[in-house]
Design an enzyme around this catalytic site. Structure first.
Site, short mmCIF file in Angstrom:
data_model
loop_
_atom_site.label_atom_id
_atom_site.label_comp_id
_atom_site.label_asym_id
_atom_site.label_seq_id
_atom_site.Cartn_x
_atom_site.Cartn_y
_atom_site.Cartn_z
N TYR A 167 -1.36 -3.13 -6.85
CA TYR A 167 -1.44 -4.22 -6.21
C TYR A 167 -2.02 -3.93 -4.51
O TYR A 167 -2.76 -2.62 -4.10
CB TYR A 167 0.19 -3.73 -4.67
CG TYR A 167 0.89 -4.40 -4.10
CD1 TYR A 167 1.82 -5.90 -4.69
CD2 TYR A 167 0.98 -5.50 -3.09
CE1 TYR A 167 1.95 -7.20 -4.24
CE2 TYR A 167 1.37 -6.06 -2.44
CZ TYR A 167 1.97 -7.53 -2.67
OH TYR A 167 2.65 -8.29 -1.68
N CYS A 218 1.11 -7.51 11.92
CA CYS A 218 0.98 -7.65 13.19
C CYS A 218 0.64 -8.47 14.21
O CYS A 218 0.02 -9.17 15.79
CB CYS A 218 0.91 -6.37 14.32
SG CYS A 218 1.86 -4.77 14.11
N SER A 249 -0.90 -3.25 10.25
CA SER A 249 -1.00 -3.97 9.22
C SER A 249 1.00 -5.21 9.75
O SER A 249 1.45 -4.55 10.44
CB SER A 249 -0.91 -3.68 7.66
OG SER A 249 -1.49 -2.19 7.90
N HIS A 308 -10.42 -2.10 11.63
CA HIS A 308 -9.39 -2.61 10.93
C HIS A 308 -9.23 -3.85 12.23
O HIS A 308 -8.58 -4.12 13.05
CB HIS A 308 -8.22 -1.35 10.73
CG HIS A 308 -7.36 -2.23 9.89
ND1 HIS A 308 -5.83 -1.90 10.37
CD2 HIS A 308 -7.01 -3.16 9.25
CE1 HIS A 308 -4.95 -2.74 9.90
NE2 HIS A 308 -5.92 -4.02 9.31
N ARG A 349 1.24 -1.59 0.03
CA ARG A 349 0.10 -0.47 -0.20
C ARG A 349 1.21 1.60 -0.35
O ARG A 349 1.95 1.21 0.47
CB ARG A 349 -0.74 0.15 1.15
CG ARG A 349 -1.67 -0.81 1.35
CD ARG A 349 -3.19 -0.99 2.25
NE ARG A 349 -2.27 -1.26 4.15
CZ ARG A 349 -2.15 -0.68 4.07
NH1 ARG A 349 -2.09 0.99 3.93
NH2 ARG A 349 -1.20 -1.11 5.90
N ARG A 358 2.13 -11.92 -0.45
CA ARG A 358 0.94 -12.11 -0.06
C ARG A 358 0.56 -13.67 -0.09
O ARG A 358 0.58 -14.32 -2.22
CB ARG A 358 -0.05 -10.91 -0.71
CG ARG A 358 0.82 -9.53 0.49
CD ARG A 358 -0.25 -9.95 1.49
NE ARG A 358 0.48 -8.34 2.13
CZ ARG A 358 -0.83 -7.54 2.88
NH1 ARG A 358 -1.75 -7.99 3.36
NH2 ARG A 358 0.07 -6.37 3.82
N LYS A 396 -9.51 -2.33 1.53
CA LYS A 396 -8.98 -0.75 2.36
C LYS A 396 -9.90 0.62 2.23
O LYS A 396 -10.32 0.97 2.75
CB LYS A 396 -8.20 -0.38 2.45
CG LYS A 396 -7.01 -1.55 3.03
CD LYS A 396 -7.08 -1.88 3.85
CE LYS A 396 -5.88 -3.74 4.62
NZ LYS A 396 -5.76 -3.44 5.57
N ASP A 437 -9.57 -9.33 9.34
CA ASP A 437 -9.06 -8.01 9.39
C ASP A 437 -9.91 -6.06 9.31
O ASP A 437 -9.48 -5.61 9.44
CB ASP A 437 -8.70 -7.45 7.23
CG ASP A 437 -7.69 -6.90 6.75
OD1 ASP A 437 -6.61 -6.25 8.21
OD2 ASP A 437 -7.82 -6.01 5.67
C1 OXD Z 1 -3.05 -4.78 5.77
C2 OXD Z 1 -3.76 -5.71 4.86
O1 OXD Z 1 -1.84 -4.04 4.88
O2 OXD Z 1 -3.98 -6.23 5.48
O3 OXD Z 1 -3.10 -3.87 6.41
O4 OXD Z 1 -2.87 -5.53 4.16
MN MN Z 2 -5.32 -4.73 7.02
#
Ligand code: OXD
Ligand code: MN
Length: 602
Positions: free
Chosen positions: A214, A267, A265, A243, A73, A382, A223, A290
């Site tokens: 991406y 974590c 993200s 989130h 991102r 990913r 998002k 998510d």
């Molecule tokens: C993020 C995702 O970047 O979930 O938070 O992809």
């Molecule tokens: Mn996320």
């Protein structure tokens, strides 16, 4: 070019697609029906063009390699375009809607030349859920179409639901790489950084994305819609778009607890969402990893759905040790992006196995051996996997009414200071804990890794309006929920010991901390009040069978008063950025926090 399918009767949608086609000038238009045949045909085309590699070790699974400049991102290029800058607030990039649209129209003009424009009707949330919303993504990326097939509910079922005049959120996406006649395509088309724009116009519920293919930049349901636009809708309409993962923990007696947890993200959200408890008799079901959309239900409790239907998880670090359920989920029907390709036709990433392959093709397409000294997979590589394939997906994960939330958890990656777990003293204090959560940055965003930044509610990159107003919204929701509000906790799995090693083993052992939360919810476990909230004593946690070096538990729960006191100024600087949008109740929380630390330091 025939832009409209005769079966489409929605005049607002027809008009918008025609406008987009006039501006972007695609060679062709395809209305997605969401069928497997459509998915297979698009994938076959991408294999043939060299954009995708079919894996021989997993049925119906494909590997993509992105351009090296388009790997995550792009927060710096993400805009929240309210007419008034103050409504975007100090934590969002802002341009005025007119100026931003003018610049983006220039970029969109002819941007799909030589490409097919796909129109993807999608639902965020089970189609029949009162909480679900419909979006239409227009994109020139077949990779995006296939990912949307997995991540959302797509196609004819959505069009049927939309009918002739249903409401939809328009999401326009282009990779920004038009093809001149005869020009050969590249395997991952995208535009240079200065032409990437991920723009949100919350007043109009509109998303315009240009230049990146991406993840969250391009799969606009995730998002952009489910967080940035939805957070605005949620505030206007009195619900929550967060989130957060959603999980159900089940006690040996069969009592079910529902936990929604916000982490920045990369974590460990996906790992926690698919937790395998190590405490005997407890089990866990995953509802989402998510995003949570939550509304107050008829009985006054908060009910949550997962608006997505797939997992777009960070691959590196995912292993049978860290997340066995994810590993079992990744057996087929998956899309991999920026993973390494092994010689026998499977994917590999750092941490997947202890022993790396002797040879692989790395995420850049080059020969790789362990002696290269560079990662074989990109740190933000990913997997995209259907949620239904998760072995611990809850039987109720698609319940249209959602599940009742008992507990909120905020977390972050903190090497120091933050204890393993703390419970908020009350709702306002919980909002303060969420508002002042900080975390060390990861590879999920392009930018430097490992810097401490405040990431309120793990929403810093995702809140589509002024964070000060978002804090007020949380306070209002608490007022409306009253005695039925979830309890709030903050956790940190990442505290380091003097030797630089993590003190807490994490993963399945996190169930011990969640169990304590459930017991607190039932008033069945002890705690002590500290200046930063209620803390478990070592004896309050179920540590049966866990061997930790002497003193580590005490260290994990230690409140370092001087270190906390030293951080107060940073917290103040973080909060006063919101000026008069900072709710007085949060300013009062900061004052009370400081007072408690002072008293404890005496
Ligand atoms: C993020 C995702 O970047 O979930 O938070 O992809
Ligand atoms: Mn996320």
């Amino acid at each position: 070019m025939d832009s409209i399918q005769p079966s489409v009767q929605h005049s607002g949608l027809i008009q918008w697609v025609e406008e987009a086609a006039r501006m972007c000038q695609p060679a062709d238009i395809h209305w997605c029906d969401g069928s497997k045949a459509e998915y297979d045909r698009l994938m076959a085309g991408m294999v043939e063009s060299g954009a995708a590699t079919e894996l021989s070790q997993q049925p119906n699974s494909y590997l993509f390699r992105s351009d090296a400049s388009d790997v995550a991102r792009v927060e710096d290029r993400t805009y929240i375009s309210h007419p008034d800058r103050d409504d975007a607030g100090p934590t969002n990039n802002w341009m005025d809607p007119e100026g931003l649209k003018k610049r983006m129209r220039e970029l969109y003009e002819g941007c799909m030349a030589g490409r097919t424009m796909y129109v993807i009707p999608f639902s965020m949330g089970p189609i029949d859920s009162p909480i679900a919303r419909i979006g239409i993504e227009i994109t020139d990326s077949p990779y995006v179409v296939c990912n949307m097939h997995i991540m959302t509910r797509v196609g004819t079922v959505v069009m049927d639901r939309l009918g002739t005049d249903g409401e939809f959120i328009p999401c326009l996406h282009s990779v920004g790489a038009p093809l001149a006649p005869g020009q050969e395509d590249v395997t991952w088309p995208c535009a240079p950084m200065e032409e990437k724009y991920i723009s949100h116009f919350p007043r109009e519920n509109l998303i315009w994305s240009h230049g990146s293919g991406y993840g969250g930049n391009a799969l606009l349901g995730k998002k952009c819609l489910a967080l940035r636009i939805a957070s605005n809708m949620a505030r206007r309409e009195g619900w929550m778009a967060e989130h957060m993962l959603i999980l159900r923990l089940i006690s040996p007696e069969g009592r079910r607890y529902h936990i929604a947890a916000a982490f920045p993200s990369a974590c460990g959200k996906t790992n926690l969402a698919m937790l395998q408890p190590t405490i005997s008799g407890w089990s866990c079901e995953c509802i989402g990893d998510d995003i949570a959309w939550m509304q107050i239900g008829p009985n006054g409790r908060l009910r949550a759905i997962n608006p997505e239907s797939g997992f777009f998880g960070v691959a590196p670090g995912t292993s049978y040790d860290s997340n066995p359920m994810a590993m079992d989920m990744l057996h087929g029907n998956c899309i991999y992006t920026n993973c390494a390709l092994t010689d026998d036709g499977d994917v590999w990433w750092e941490g997947k196995t202890d022993q790396p392959p002797a040879h692989a093709v790395d995420w850049k397409g080059g020969d790789w051996t362990p002696s290269n000294g560079t990662p074989a997979a990109h740190p933000n590589a990913r997997f995209t996997a259907p949620a239904s394939q998760c072995p611990v997906i809850s039987p109720d994960w698609e319940d249209p009414e959602g599940v009742p939330i008992d507990i909120f958890v905020f977390g972050g990656r903190r090497s120091h200071v933050a204890p393993l777990v703390v419970q908020a003293l009350n709702w306002d204090h919980g909002v303060f804990l969420g508002a002042t959560a900080a975390s060390e940055t990861t590879a999920a965003n392009i930018g430097s890794v490992g810097n401490l930044r405040y990431d309120p509610f793990a929403m810093l990159p995702f809140c589509g309006y002024n964070m000060g107003d978002y804090f007020s919204h949380w306070l209002n929701m608490g007022d409306r929920l009253g005695g039925k509000a979830p309890l709030i906790f903050r956790v940190n799995w990442f505290r380091l010991g003097l030797d630089g090693q993590w003190l807490w083993p994490g993963f399945g052992e996190n169930s011990r901390v969640l169990k304590w939360m459930c017991e607190r919810f039932d008033d069945q476990s002890g705690a002590v009040e500290s200046p930063v909230g209620y803390l478990p004593r070592v004896q309050d946690l179920d540590l049966d069978g866990l061997e930790l070096p002497t003193g580590d538990m005490e260290e994990l729960l230690r409140i370092d008063i001087p270190a906390w006191t030293q951080e107060v100024e940073d917290v103040r600087r973080h909060l006063i950025r919101f000026g008069d949008r900072l709710p007085a109740r949060l300013a009062a929380q900061l004052a009370a926090h400081e007072e408690r630390l002072k008293a404890a330091g005496k």
